[in-house]
Design an enzyme around this catalytic site. Structure first.
Site, PDB file in Angstrom:
ATOM      1  N   GLY A  12       0.343  -1.124   0.050  1.00 20.00           N
ATOM      2  CA  GLY A  12      -0.115   0.200  -0.181  1.00 20.00           C
ATOM      3  C   GLY A  12       0.610   1.016  -0.116  1.00 20.00           C
ATOM      4  O   GLY A  12       0.662   2.531  -0.728  1.00 20.00           O
ATOM      5  N   ALA A 129       7.935  -5.311  -2.012  1.00 21.88           N
ATOM      6  CA  ALA A 129       7.699  -3.628  -1.477  1.00 21.88           C
ATOM      7  C   ALA A 129       8.534  -4.518  -0.358  1.00 21.88           C
ATOM      8  O   ALA A 129       7.419  -5.873   0.149  1.00 21.88           O
ATOM      9  CB  ALA A 129       6.623  -2.603  -1.248  1.00 21.88           C
ATOM     10  N   LYS A 185      -0.724 -17.105  -9.918  1.00 25.47           N
ATOM     11  CA  LYS A 185      -0.062 -16.363  -9.352  1.00 25.47           C
ATOM     12  C   LYS A 185      -0.485 -16.724  -8.258  1.00 25.47           C
ATOM     13  O   LYS A 185       1.073 -17.677  -6.523  1.00 25.47           O
ATOM     14  CB  LYS A 185      -0.170 -15.567  -9.041  1.00 25.47           C
ATOM     15  CG  LYS A 185       0.715 -14.047  -7.474  1.00 25.47           C
ATOM     16  CD  LYS A 185       0.014 -13.014  -7.989  1.00 25.47           C
ATOM     17  CE  LYS A 185       2.233 -12.170  -6.781  1.00 25.47           C
ATOM     18  NZ  LYS A 185       1.791 -11.183  -6.223  1.00 25.47           N
ATOM     19  N   GLU A 271      -1.213 -15.948   5.205  1.00 21.28           N
ATOM     20  CA  GLU A 271      -2.147 -15.847   4.356  1.00 21.28           C
ATOM     21  C   GLU A 271      -2.188 -17.315   3.816  1.00 21.28           C
ATOM     22  O   GLU A 271      -3.256 -17.579   3.060  1.00 21.28           O
ATOM     23  CB  GLU A 271      -2.215 -15.287   3.205  1.00 21.28           C
ATOM     24  CG  GLU A 271      -1.205 -13.199   3.812  1.00 21.28           C
ATOM     25  CD  GLU A 271      -1.798 -12.467   2.416  1.00 21.28           C
ATOM     26  OE1 GLU A 271      -1.036 -12.514   1.785  1.00 21.28           O
ATOM     27  OE2 GLU A 271      -2.724 -11.244   2.358  1.00 21.28           O
TER      28      GLU A 271
HETATM   29  P1  NAD Z   1       1.763  -5.686   4.985  1.00 21.24           P
HETATM   30  O1  NAD Z   1       2.121  -7.259   6.331  1.00 21.24           O
HETATM   31  O2  NAD Z   1       3.342  -4.350   5.207  1.00 21.24           O
HETATM   32  O3  NAD Z   1       0.452  -4.526   5.415  1.00 21.24           O
HETATM   33  C1  NAD Z   1      -0.862  -5.341   5.382  1.00 21.24           C
HETATM   34  C2  NAD Z   1      -1.238  -4.825   7.190  1.00 21.24           C
HETATM   35  O4  NAD Z   1      -0.671  -4.951   8.153  1.00 21.24           O
HETATM   36  C3  NAD Z   1      -0.702  -3.181   6.617  1.00 21.24           C
HETATM   37  O5  NAD Z   1      -2.471  -3.146   7.654  1.00 21.24           O
HETATM   38  C4  NAD Z   1       0.503  -2.720   7.904  1.00 21.24           C
HETATM   39  O6  NAD Z   1       0.040  -1.646   8.495  1.00 21.24           O
HETATM   40  C5  NAD Z   1       0.045  -3.895   8.532  1.00 21.24           C
HETATM   41  N1  NAD Z   1       2.394  -4.128   9.570  1.00 21.24           N
HETATM   42  C6  NAD Z   1       2.727  -4.462   8.278  1.00 21.24           C
HETATM   43  N2  NAD Z   1       3.404  -4.711   9.422  1.00 21.24           N
HETATM   44  C7  NAD Z   1       3.338  -4.708  10.728  1.00 21.24           C
HETATM   45  C8  NAD Z   1       3.385  -5.259  12.158  1.00 21.24           C
HETATM   46  N3  NAD Z   1       4.739  -5.398  12.507  1.00 21.24           N
HETATM   47  N4  NAD Z   1       2.811  -4.599  13.499  1.00 21.24           N
HETATM   48  C9  NAD Z   1       1.633  -4.469  12.345  1.00 21.24           C
HETATM   49  N5  NAD Z   1       1.451  -4.535  11.880  1.00 21.24           N
HETATM   50  C10 NAD Z   1       1.875  -4.107  10.660  1.00 21.24           C
HETATM   51  O7  NAD Z   1       1.897  -6.616   3.443  1.00 21.24           O
HETATM   52  P2  NAD Z   1       2.065  -5.967   2.358  1.00 21.24           P
HETATM   53  O8  NAD Z   1       3.434  -7.022   1.913  1.00 21.24           O
HETATM   54  O9  NAD Z   1       2.218  -5.405   2.165  1.00 21.24           O
HETATM   55  O10 NAD Z   1       0.820  -7.372   1.201  1.00 21.24           O
HETATM   56  C11 NAD Z   1      -0.799  -6.642   1.208  1.00 21.24           C
HETATM   57  C12 NAD Z   1      -1.530  -7.514   0.531  1.00 21.24           C
HETATM   58  O11 NAD Z   1      -0.641  -7.509  -0.823  1.00 21.24           O
HETATM   59  C13 NAD Z   1      -1.282  -9.107   1.183  1.00 21.24           C
HETATM   60  O12 NAD Z   1      -2.023 -10.206   0.475  1.00 21.24           O
HETATM   61  C14 NAD Z   1       0.244  -9.771  -0.071  1.00 21.24           C
HETATM   62  O13 NAD Z   1      -0.025 -11.437   0.216  1.00 21.24           O
HETATM   63  C15 NAD Z   1       0.156  -8.968  -1.519  1.00 21.24           C
HETATM   64  N6  NAD Z   1       1.815  -9.019  -2.055  1.00 21.24           N
HETATM   65  C16 NAD Z   1       2.686  -8.290  -1.157  1.00 21.24           C
HETATM   66  C17 NAD Z   1       3.503  -7.993  -2.034  1.00 21.24           C
HETATM   67  C18 NAD Z   1       4.973  -7.960  -1.612  1.00 21.24           C
HETATM   68  O14 NAD Z   1       5.780  -7.806  -1.805  1.00 21.24           O
HETATM   69  N7  NAD Z   1       5.113  -7.107  -0.392  1.00 21.24           N
HETATM   70  C19 NAD Z   1       3.565  -8.441  -3.598  1.00 21.24           C
HETATM   71  C20 NAD Z   1       2.500  -9.322  -3.944  1.00 21.24           C
HETATM   72  C21 NAD Z   1       1.085  -9.116  -3.243  1.00 21.24           C
END
Ligand code: NAD
Length: 309
Positions: A12, A129, A185, A271
């Site tokens: 995000g 990311a 995927k 997940e």
């Molecule tokens: P993320 O874990 O970074 O973020 C998801 C949520 O978790 C957010 O609300 C974030 O604020 C919270 N969060 C993250 N770290 C935290 C912590 N230490 N403590 C408390 N809250 C925390 O998730 P993401 O990697 O952005 O993934 C989001 C979606 O995109 C998922 O479905 C994932 O599978 C998909 N996705 C991720 C990637 C990648 O490279 N990260 C790539 C393609 C798809």
């Protein structure tokens, strides 16, 4: 365009940053207090391929968002999607398009409970990311996006969203069959994510195991049996060879998949229920045997129990 990024973790933050940089009116919506606080106090710190910048993008908690955007991009983790959709009801205007780019299966069913079908766009992305800490995102590599509308009437809206994302450098393409790409995927995640998390190895190490070829084909066969009931025909051998191509360290070999990062490195829930768990659950409902996906789901949940206190 007025855009809300809902679920502003690693992905995000990437999308929010790139869309903000391209001149869109972006807000980051997230429920992690330290993250929201840091972004509002110091800006979103972005390590953009080794160059650090600070992006002044407003961040908010879901319950504080009352403005209606033109586009919502969902990037929660799969297990946070339902609660987030409940929390952002005031943001869902009559014409607000909602784009779901989460990994995993079954999300369009969840979205349909809260968003009219004509406003739902489904997609899949190869961007990546990572978060260095709250308010600090790390970006590297290249990616792209495929997007399609759920309701045939909304094709023009999907194409407009593709244009906005592409203008921000996110390389979005309109897809004629996004559900196929989502399943494909999910096969990558369903073979490598769960296996590497259980075995505590990276993709190259997994690929070198004598049983790797046979194991991924058994898992994909079960995905294909379930995807067929969803109208998606997967060629097991083509999918398996696509996965084997990324064992190479010049591809993704050195990478630890996100489920390994979440569970083994950061002791966070995974997940799994929306990847292997989805296939196992559908198998049970439909009377189709899915023993490999059932076992992987059970083992990942067991490891969650061991590692998350
Ligand atoms: P993320 O874990 O970074 O973020 C998801 C949520 O978790 C957010 O609300 C974030 O604020 C919270 N969060 C993250 N770290 C935290 C912590 N230490 N403590 C408390 N809250 C925390 O998730 P993401 O990697 O952005 O993934 C989001 C979606 O995109 C998922 O479905 C994932 O599978 C998909 N996705 C991720 C990637 C990648 O490279 N990260 C790539 C393609 C798809």
């Amino acid at each position: 365009m007025k855009i809300a990024i809902v679920g502003a973790g690693a992905m995000g933050s990437r999308f929010g940053y790139m869309l903000h940089k391209a001149g869109n009116d972006v807000v980051l919506v997230d429920g992690w207090p330290q993250h929201v606080e840091n972004i509002n106090q110091q800006g979103l710190i972005v390590d953009d391929n080794g160059v650090e910048t600070v992006a002044k993008i407003p961040a908010m908690f879901p319950e504080d968002c009352h403005e209606v955007p033109e586009l919502i991009i969902l990037f929660t983790k799969s297990m946070g999607l339902k609660k987030m959709l409940q929390d952002i009801q005031p943001m869902l205007g009559q014409n607000t398009k909602v784009l779901c780019l989460l990994n995993g299966l079954g999300h369009s069913e969840t979205l349909k409970e809260y968003v009219p079908a004509e406003n739902i766009l489904m997609g899949v992305t190869l961007w990546t990311a990572g978060l260095q800490g709250p308010g600090h995102v790390v970006l590297s590599g290249d990616g792209n996006i495929e997007i399609q509308n759920v309701d045939p009437k909304s094709q023009a809206a999907a194409k407009e969203v593709c244009d906005v994302l592409t203008q921000a450098g996110l390389k979005a393409q309109y897809s004629e069959n996004v559900i196929f790409s989502i399943w494909r995927k999910a096969c990558v995640n369903g073979t490598l994510n769960s296996s590497c998390a259980i075995l505590d190895c990276n993709i190259k190490e997994f690929g070198e195991l004598s049983e790797a070829g046979s194991l991924i084909r058994k898992i994909i066969q079960e995905f294909a049996a379930i995807s067929k009931t969803d109208g998606v025909i997967l060629d097991v051998e083509e999918v398996a060879q696509g996965i084997e191509a990324i064992y190479d360290p010049d591809q993704a070999g050195a990478h630890y998949p996100s489920m390994h990062q979440d569970l083994v490195q950061n002791h966070r829930l995974t997940e799994i229920d929306y990847i292997n768990g989805y296939v196992a659950r559908k198998g049970q409902e439909l009377g189709i045997a899915t023993p490999y996906n059932q076992l992987l789901t059970t083992l990942v949940h067991a490891k969650e129990e061991l590692l998350i206190k």
